[in-house]
Design a protein around this motif. Structure first.
Motif, PDB file in Angstrom:
ATOM      1  N   ASP A 168       0.838  -1.189   0.000  1.00 34.24           N
ATOM      2  CA  ASP A 168       0.000   0.000   0.000  1.00 34.24           C
ATOM      3  C   ASP A 168       0.879   1.248   0.000  1.00 34.24           C
ATOM      4  O   ASP A 168       2.075   1.191   0.313  1.00 34.24           O
ATOM      5  CB  ASP A 168      -0.898   0.022   1.234  1.00 34.24           C
ATOM      6  CG  ASP A 168      -1.893  -1.114   1.241  1.00 34.24           C
ATOM      7  OD1 ASP A 168      -2.267  -1.574   0.153  1.00 34.24           O
ATOM      8  OD2 ASP A 168      -2.295  -1.544   2.341  1.00 34.24           O
ATOM      9  N   GLN A 218      -8.162  -6.441  -2.559  1.00 34.57           N
ATOM     10  CA  GLN A 218      -8.838  -5.347  -1.868  1.00 34.57           C
ATOM     11  C   GLN A 218     -10.357  -5.465  -1.942  1.00 34.57           C
ATOM     12  O   GLN A 218     -11.057  -4.877  -1.121  1.00 34.57           O
ATOM     13  CB  GLN A 218      -8.363  -4.009  -2.463  1.00 34.57           C
ATOM     14  CG  GLN A 218      -6.870  -3.788  -2.243  1.00 34.57           C
ATOM     15  CD  GLN A 218      -6.367  -2.540  -2.927  1.00 34.57           C
ATOM     16  OE1 GLN A 218      -6.541  -1.431  -2.437  1.00 34.57           O
ATOM     17  NE2 GLN A 218      -5.739  -2.717  -4.078  1.00 34.57           N
ATOM     18  N   ARG A 246      -7.372  -9.958   5.906  1.00 34.96           N
ATOM     19  CA  ARG A 246      -6.831  -9.784   4.559  1.00 34.96           C
ATOM     20  C   ARG A 246      -6.578 -11.149   3.915  1.00 34.96           C
ATOM     21  O   ARG A 246      -6.323 -12.129   4.613  1.00 34.96           O
ATOM     22  CB  ARG A 246      -5.517  -9.001   4.585  1.00 34.96           C
ATOM     23  CG  ARG A 246      -5.675  -7.513   4.768  1.00 34.96           C
ATOM     24  CD  ARG A 246      -4.375  -6.781   4.485  1.00 34.96           C
ATOM     25  NE  ARG A 246      -4.547  -5.338   4.559  1.00 34.96           N
ATOM     26  CZ  ARG A 246      -3.624  -4.463   4.191  1.00 34.96           C
ATOM     27  NH1 ARG A 246      -2.454  -4.885   3.737  1.00 34.96           N
ATOM     28  NH2 ARG A 246      -3.844  -3.167   4.268  1.00 34.96           N
ATOM     29  N   ASN A 289      -7.164   2.641  -6.866  1.00 34.96           N
ATOM     30  CA  ASN A 289      -5.795   2.169  -6.660  1.00 34.96           C
ATOM     31  C   ASN A 289      -5.349   1.380  -7.885  1.00 34.96           C
ATOM     32  O   ASN A 289      -6.086   0.521  -8.372  1.00 34.96           O
ATOM     33  CB  ASN A 289      -5.738   1.294  -5.401  1.00 34.96           C
ATOM     34  CG  ASN A 289      -4.371   0.693  -5.162  1.00 34.96           C
ATOM     35  OD1 ASN A 289      -3.999  -0.282  -5.814  1.00 34.96           O
ATOM     36  ND2 ASN A 289      -3.635   1.253  -4.236  1.00 34.96           N
ATOM     37  N   TYR A 313      -8.305  -1.248  -8.586  1.00 38.80           N
ATOM     38  CA  TYR A 313      -9.366  -1.368  -7.592  1.00 38.80           C
ATOM     39  C   TYR A 313     -10.132  -0.062  -7.511  1.00 38.80           C
ATOM     40  O   TYR A 313      -9.547   1.019  -7.449  1.00 38.80           O
ATOM     41  CB  TYR A 313      -8.780  -1.712  -6.224  1.00 38.80           C
ATOM     42  CG  TYR A 313      -9.820  -1.799  -5.134  1.00 38.80           C
ATOM     43  CD1 TYR A 313     -10.761  -2.817  -5.132  1.00 38.80           C
ATOM     44  CD2 TYR A 313      -9.865  -0.862  -4.105  1.00 38.80           C
ATOM     45  CE1 TYR A 313     -11.732  -2.904  -4.131  1.00 38.80           C
ATOM     46  CE2 TYR A 313     -10.817  -0.942  -3.103  1.00 38.80           C
ATOM     47  CZ  TYR A 313     -11.751  -1.962  -3.127  1.00 38.80           C
ATOM     48  OH  TYR A 313     -12.707  -2.045  -2.146  1.00 38.80           O
ATOM     49  N   GLU A 335     -12.722  -4.947  -8.739  1.00 39.26           N
ATOM     50  CA  GLU A 335     -11.288  -5.246  -8.772  1.00 39.26           C
ATOM     51  C   GLU A 335     -10.943  -6.003 -10.049  1.00 39.26           C
ATOM     52  O   GLU A 335     -11.718  -6.841 -10.514  1.00 39.26           O
ATOM     53  CB  GLU A 335     -10.900  -6.092  -7.554  1.00 39.26           C
ATOM     54  CG  GLU A 335      -9.417  -6.398  -7.451  1.00 39.26           C
ATOM     55  CD  GLU A 335      -9.107  -7.218  -6.213  1.00 39.26           C
ATOM     56  OE1 GLU A 335      -8.383  -6.725  -5.340  1.00 39.26           O
ATOM     57  OE2 GLU A 335      -9.620  -8.365  -6.112  1.00 39.26           O
TER      58      GLU A 335
END
Length: 422
Positions: A168, A218, A246, A289, A313, A335
């Protein structure tokens, strides 16, 4: 094992300086022969000036395991005692003069409007392989021996190693050096955060580990993390690692000659807007992203098949306060993950293509990674006090790979949470 750590800090007016020490010593098994050595020593500072701030941390780290100590060496080899590293261990010690494996630094500048007109932060960092602590903010992507039980190396219980991790914005990982640039400001009722990152491996170590790229999905991360609690090597292709809230997927590069260091680029854009609708507050938030990983350092992300992996994303949220204590919300995400022909491939039946030795290989007829993921839902928040509330969510979600056809799921879930803040 024995762990010793401390921190000393000193405030000087509005600034703060610190010294940090972390050391772990002990044995990795019951024989008393094989030792582990781990050490991190750093100094840090937080310097607060009128128009800008500086945050830094600089130091050294080392990791050694499978160390046969002097007494055991004499017993095993009938020779004068000396410490020795066995081939199955990892030797990122200071003694071997591999400074690139031991250094660590992070230097961040935060500039206010008064200094640069446009406020922004700029961060440089470099973290060697020998700097590893799976309980720290530095993600471990280069040392699969940094786990609690040596017998779990390479097994389904290794959930702390993410080879070649895509990070990230602002996140650091070992065996990586790079730069992050971020702008964050408010323009009227619009809040903007835009970020850019570029980094590269310090060393592409394919002797000790496979040439991989790890990406955390994500879309639906919390949902999928519960498909297999805290395990690695799961999923239809054995590529998934479930960590806390995650899910990472590990993709393999099939190159037979690795004479490059993987390079990473990321772009981030977050927009938040506040307005009144029927005299009630409405907040709209949008987050984007994009990541690419390629075989050479690049200033800009790659948007074509020159990248091993490309990820995109998109997330949209709308929150509407119908009452001072009640908020309704909607959520949607999408995504996309694409791999080029140098990544693991599938045949016409959706099976991974391997050679007779079980190694993933490229194929002229193979099909590449081509993933879609989505999630959307609604929710209701009821905060009956300033420190407690009930949060209700209903989500519909799904994922598929058009070529790796067994990699798919879809479903719906409802969650009710009671949260109390102390």
């Amino acid at each position: 094992k024995n762990l010793f750590a401390f921190r000393i800090k000193k405030a000087i007016k509005s600034h703060e300086l610190g010294f940090n020490f972390f050391e772990q010593l002990g044995y990795v098994d019951g024989t008393g022969f094989n030792k582990i050595r781990q050490k991190i020593i750093t100094t840090d500072g937080r310097l607060n000036f009128s128009t800008f701030k500086v945050f830094y941390e600089v130091g050294m780290g080392e990791w050694q395991d499978g160390v046969i100590d002097k007494k055991a060496y004499s017993f095993l080899y009938d020779k004068p005692g000396k410490d020795s590293i066995v081939p199955t261990g990892r030797d990122f010690g200071w003694h071997n003069n591999a400074f690139k494996n031991n250094r660590c630094f992070s230097l961040q500048f935060d500039f206010k409007k008064e200094a640069t007109v446009i406020p922004f932060s700029l961060q440089f960092y470099s973290i060697g392989k020998g700097v590893v602590n799976v309980n720290s903010q530095i993600l471990n992507s280069a040392n699969n021996h940094a786990i609690g039980t040596p017998a779990n190396v390479g097994t389904a219980y290794d959930i702390t190693t993410f080879q070649g991790a895509i990070t990230d914005l602002g996140q650091m990982t070992n065996n990586r050096q790079g730069v992050y640039l971020k702008h964050e400001d408010t323009y009227g009722k619009l809040k903007v955060m835009a970020g850019y990152g570029a980094s590269q491996e310090i060393e592409n170590d394919t002797i000790n580990s496979s040439n991989m790229i790890s990406y955390w999905h994500q879309a639906n991360p919390f949902t999928t993390s519960r498909f297999a609690y805290f395990q690695s090597l799961t999923g239809p292709y054995g590529r998934t690692t479930s960590a806390f809230r995650r899910t990472y997927e590990k993709f393999t590069i099939t190159d037979t000659q690795v004479n490059y260091k993987k390079s990473y680029n990321t772009l981030v854009l977050s927009l938040k807007y506040k307005l009144n609708l029927f005299n009630k507050e409405l907040i709209i938030a949008n987050y984007n992203n994009y990541n690419s990983v390629q075989d050479k350092l690049s200033f800009a992300p790659k948007f074509n098949d020159k990248a091993f992996i490309r990820t995109f994303y998109e997330e949209f949220n709308a929150l509407y306060g119908i009452h001072p204590k009640v908020t309704i919300l909607t959520f949607a995400s999408f995504e996309r993950v694409l791999g080029n022909r140098r990544m693991n491939m599938a045949d016409a039946n959706g099976n991974e293509i391997k050679n007779v030795n079980g190694r993933l290989i490229a194929s002229a007829t193979g099909k590449t990674i081509n993933q879609y993921g989505h999630g959307f839902g609604v929710g209701l928040d009821y905060c009956f006090t300033t420190r407690a509330g009930i949060y209700i969510r209903n989500r519909w979600f799904g994922h598929k790979d058009t070529n790796f056809i067994f990699d798919k799921y879809r479903g719906m879930e409802t969650t009710v949470e009671l949260k109390i803040f102390f």
